[in-house]
Design an enzyme around this catalytic site. Sequence first.
Site, PDB file in Angstrom:
ATOM      1  N   ARG A 102       0.861  -1.188   0.000  1.00 30.23           N
ATOM      2  CA  ARG A 102       0.000   0.000   0.000  1.00 30.23           C
ATOM      3  C   ARG A 102       0.893   1.232   0.000  1.00 30.23           C
ATOM      4  O   ARG A 102       2.100   1.132   0.176  1.00 30.23           O
ATOM      5  CB  ARG A 102      -0.924  -0.028   1.216  1.00 30.23           C
ATOM      6  CG  ARG A 102      -0.176  -0.428   2.494  1.00 30.23           C
ATOM      7  CD  ARG A 102      -0.671   0.217   3.714  1.00 30.23           C
ATOM      8  NE  ARG A 102      -0.567   1.660   3.657  1.00 30.23           N
ATOM      9  CZ  ARG A 102       0.553   2.357   3.855  1.00 30.23           C
ATOM     10  NH1 ARG A 102       1.704   1.761   4.098  1.00 30.23           N
ATOM     11  NH2 ARG A 102       0.551   3.670   3.792  1.00 30.23           N
ATOM     12  N   GLY A 103       0.250   2.404  -0.138  1.00 29.70           N
ATOM     13  CA  GLY A 103       1.030   3.634  -0.262  1.00 29.70           C
ATOM     14  C   GLY A 103       1.286   3.869  -1.743  1.00 29.70           C
ATOM     15  O   GLY A 103       1.722   2.943  -2.463  1.00 29.70           O
ATOM     16  N   ALA A 104       0.997   5.085  -2.219  1.00 29.93           N
ATOM     17  CA  ALA A 104       1.003   5.340  -3.655  1.00 29.93           C
ATOM     18  C   ALA A 104       2.315   4.933  -4.362  1.00 29.93           C
ATOM     19  O   ALA A 104       2.270   4.204  -5.365  1.00 29.93           O
ATOM     20  CB  ALA A 104       0.657   6.808  -3.921  1.00 29.93           C
TER      21      ALA A 104
ATOM     22  N   ARG B 161      -6.624  -0.502  -7.246  1.00 32.91           N
ATOM     23  CA  ARG B 161      -6.951   0.609  -6.335  1.00 32.91           C
ATOM     24  C   ARG B 161      -6.995   1.888  -7.182  1.00 32.91           C
ATOM     25  O   ARG B 161      -5.994   2.248  -7.803  1.00 32.91           O
ATOM     26  CB  ARG B 161      -5.924   0.724  -5.203  1.00 32.91           C
ATOM     27  CG  ARG B 161      -5.965  -0.486  -4.257  1.00 32.91           C
ATOM     28  CD  ARG B 161      -5.265  -0.203  -2.949  1.00 32.91           C
ATOM     29  NE  ARG B 161      -6.024   0.692  -2.100  1.00 32.91           N
ATOM     30  CZ  ARG B 161      -5.500   1.301  -1.031  1.00 32.91           C
ATOM     31  NH1 ARG B 161      -4.228   1.127  -0.729  1.00 32.91           N
ATOM     32  NH2 ARG B 161      -6.249   2.082  -0.288  1.00 32.91           N
TER      33      ARG B 161
ATOM     34  N   GLN C  60      -3.006   2.491   9.838  1.00 29.11           N
ATOM     35  CA  GLN C  60      -1.645   2.554   9.264  1.00 29.11           C
ATOM     36  C   GLN C  60      -0.721   3.402  10.149  1.00 29.11           C
ATOM     37  O   GLN C  60       0.477   3.152  10.211  1.00 29.11           O
ATOM     38  CB  GLN C  60      -1.691   3.140   7.851  1.00 29.11           C
ATOM     39  CG  GLN C  60      -2.313   2.232   6.806  1.00 29.11           C
ATOM     40  CD  GLN C  60      -3.789   2.506   6.615  1.00 29.11           C
ATOM     41  OE1 GLN C  60      -4.466   2.907   7.557  1.00 29.11           O
ATOM     42  NE2 GLN C  60      -4.298   2.294   5.421  1.00 29.11           N
TER      43      GLN C  60
ATOM     44  N   ASP D 219      -1.926  10.590  -2.479  1.00 27.96           N
ATOM     45  CA  ASP D 219      -2.238   9.523  -3.432  1.00 27.96           C
ATOM     46  C   ASP D 219      -2.431  10.067  -4.830  1.00 27.96           C
ATOM     47  O   ASP D 219      -2.255   9.354  -5.818  1.00 27.96           O
ATOM     48  CB  ASP D 219      -3.469   8.749  -2.973  1.00 27.96           C
ATOM     49  CG  ASP D 219      -3.065   7.788  -1.881  1.00 27.96           C
ATOM     50  OD1 ASP D 219      -2.917   8.229  -0.731  1.00 27.96           O
ATOM     51  OD2 ASP D 219      -2.831   6.609  -2.199  1.00 27.96           O
TER      52      ASP D 219
ATOM     53  N   ASN E 288      -5.524  12.262  -0.154  1.00 25.69           N
ATOM     54  CA  ASN E 288      -4.683  11.463   0.736  1.00 25.69           C
ATOM     55  C   ASN E 288      -5.599  10.757   1.728  1.00 25.69           C
ATOM     56  O   ASN E 288      -6.816  10.937   1.710  1.00 25.69           O
ATOM     57  CB  ASN E 288      -3.653  12.349   1.449  1.00 25.69           C
ATOM     58  CG  ASN E 288      -2.596  11.525   2.165  1.00 25.69           C
ATOM     59  OD1 ASN E 288      -1.959  10.669   1.548  1.00 25.69           O
ATOM     60  ND2 ASN E 288      -2.417  11.724   3.455  1.00 25.69           N
ATOM     61  N   LYS E 289      -5.010   9.978   2.601  1.00 24.12           N
ATOM     62  CA  LYS E 289      -5.774   9.159   3.542  1.00 24.12           C
ATOM     63  C   LYS E 289      -6.876   9.947   4.232  1.00 24.12           C
ATOM     64  O   LYS E 289      -6.665  11.105   4.617  1.00 24.12           O
ATOM     65  CB  LYS E 289      -4.796   8.571   4.570  1.00 24.12           C
ATOM     66  CG  LYS E 289      -5.397   7.687   5.633  1.00 24.12           C
ATOM     67  CD  LYS E 289      -6.266   6.582   5.081  1.00 24.12           C
ATOM     68  CE  LYS E 289      -5.544   5.681   4.095  1.00 24.12           C
ATOM     69  NZ  LYS E 289      -6.492   4.778   3.382  1.00 24.12           N
TER      70      LYS E 289
HETATM   71  O1  MRU Z   1      -4.795   3.181   1.900  1.00 23.29           O
HETATM   72  P1  MRU Z   1      -3.297   3.380   1.920  1.00 23.29           P
HETATM   73  O2  MRU Z   1      -2.662   2.848   3.141  1.00 23.29           O
HETATM   74  O3  MRU Z   1      -2.664   2.886   0.655  1.00 23.29           O
HETATM   75  O4  MRU Z   1      -3.143   4.955   1.942  1.00 23.29           O
HETATM   76  C1  MRU Z   1      -1.860   5.502   1.853  1.00 23.29           C
HETATM   77  C2  MRU Z   1      -1.818   6.966   1.988  1.00 23.29           C
HETATM   78  O5  MRU Z   1      -2.827   7.623   2.093  1.00 23.29           O
HETATM   79  C3  MRU Z   1      -0.491   7.622   1.929  1.00 23.29           C
HETATM   80  O6  MRU Z   1      -0.493   8.784   2.676  1.00 23.29           O
HETATM   81  C4  MRU Z   1      -0.158   7.968   0.473  1.00 23.29           C
HETATM   82  O7  MRU Z   1      -0.270   6.855  -0.352  1.00 23.29           O
HETATM   83  C5  MRU Z   1       1.196   8.530   0.357  1.00 23.29           C
HETATM   84  S1  MRU Z   1       2.378   7.282   0.653  1.00 23.29           S
HETATM   85  C6  MRU Z   1       3.924   7.837   0.620  1.00 23.29           C
END
Ligand code: MRU
Length: 356
Positions: free
Chosen positions: A55-57, A95, A212, A253, A263-264
């Site tokens: 996970r994470g962009a 995703r 997270q 993201d 973002n989250k």
């Molecule tokens: O749902 P996730 O855990 O994939 O969400 C991740 C985030 O929102 C991060 O802040 C984003 O991807 C930036 S990661 C460097």
Amino acid sequence: MGSTAEHHESKIRTVDWVDDAVLLVDQTVLPQRVEMLRIDRVADLVAAIVRLSVRGAPALGVAGAYGVALAASQHGPTADREAFDGAVESIRTARPTAVNLALMVDRVTPVAVAGGFEAALAEADRIRDEELAASVAMGDAGADLVAELVAGAGARAGGADAEPANIRAMTICNTGGLATVERGTALAVIQTLHERGRLAEALPVETRPLLQGGRLTTWELRRMGAPHRLLVDSAAPFLLARGQADVVLIGADRVAGNGDTANKIGSFGLALGAAHAGVPFIVVAPETTIDLQTLTGADIEIEDRDGDEVTGVRGIAIAPEGTEAVNPAFDVTPVGLITALVTDRRVVRFDRGETL
Ligand code: MRU
């Protein structure tokens, strides 16, 4: 797909290609266990992406790139083009909000079609290496900016010391090495501040529903030896209003052409709290997360996830059976609430009227 328990004291690569397979840190079992997933089928990679094992962009971008290489080795883009295209599309759409996933899949796919598996793998390796370098660059540039913006607080609180460890940085979700390949985006800035002796404490919010922040960011901060205290999401605006944080650092993201940032879920609330308190709100993301095709935040597709993630925590029900839930995984912070965007190549000061 295989799973092995491993204990790492040093660097971990969140996603890599090792021995003909994608090797991932399984982020669903952290912090209790450090386990690697070895994935050699596209369907297993898609399942791992959907359940957030990776996970994470930026990490999704690298995983997607290796996924195309996997699809090329599994189907052969010229031998069975239909199966290859179907496999690629299943990775690309696993995703929707994190733009890096589709972007990197789209970058490797024509390379795979033209040059086959070996060419695709070489391109995916390049993407992995670019992400590694981007994290270092963002950490440095972001730490410079934070030091500049928080310099006033140092003078107020620090007395004689020119560069005291006075910076209290709030953050959300996980934006560290686990969300990239190593080091991260916003958390890379926090790590760099810590390495420079400037960090008083990091303040990660736990990040419901999947925690997270509570599970992953605390684990990374502990590994880097950085001082930190965890807070519940709903405490963040109050702590900001009470002057208990000097800066908010988040990842992204997808950054739309006008600077609006997905973002989250919870990031928008942090931005409102930061604006109310007059605290800088900084987005840290590689150039690969900027999507100029998407003009504003209103055009960003937001992933809605299963309500079970809200009505339960780590498999334990917290609401009566049958309770319905709404579960957007991301929100959009309007550019007007963002002080600056730090990428691997530039700093865009939205607060000074700069644009992308
Ligand atoms: O749902 P996730 O855990 O994939 O969400 C991740 C985030 O929102 C991060 O802040 C984003 O991807 C930036 S990661 C460097």
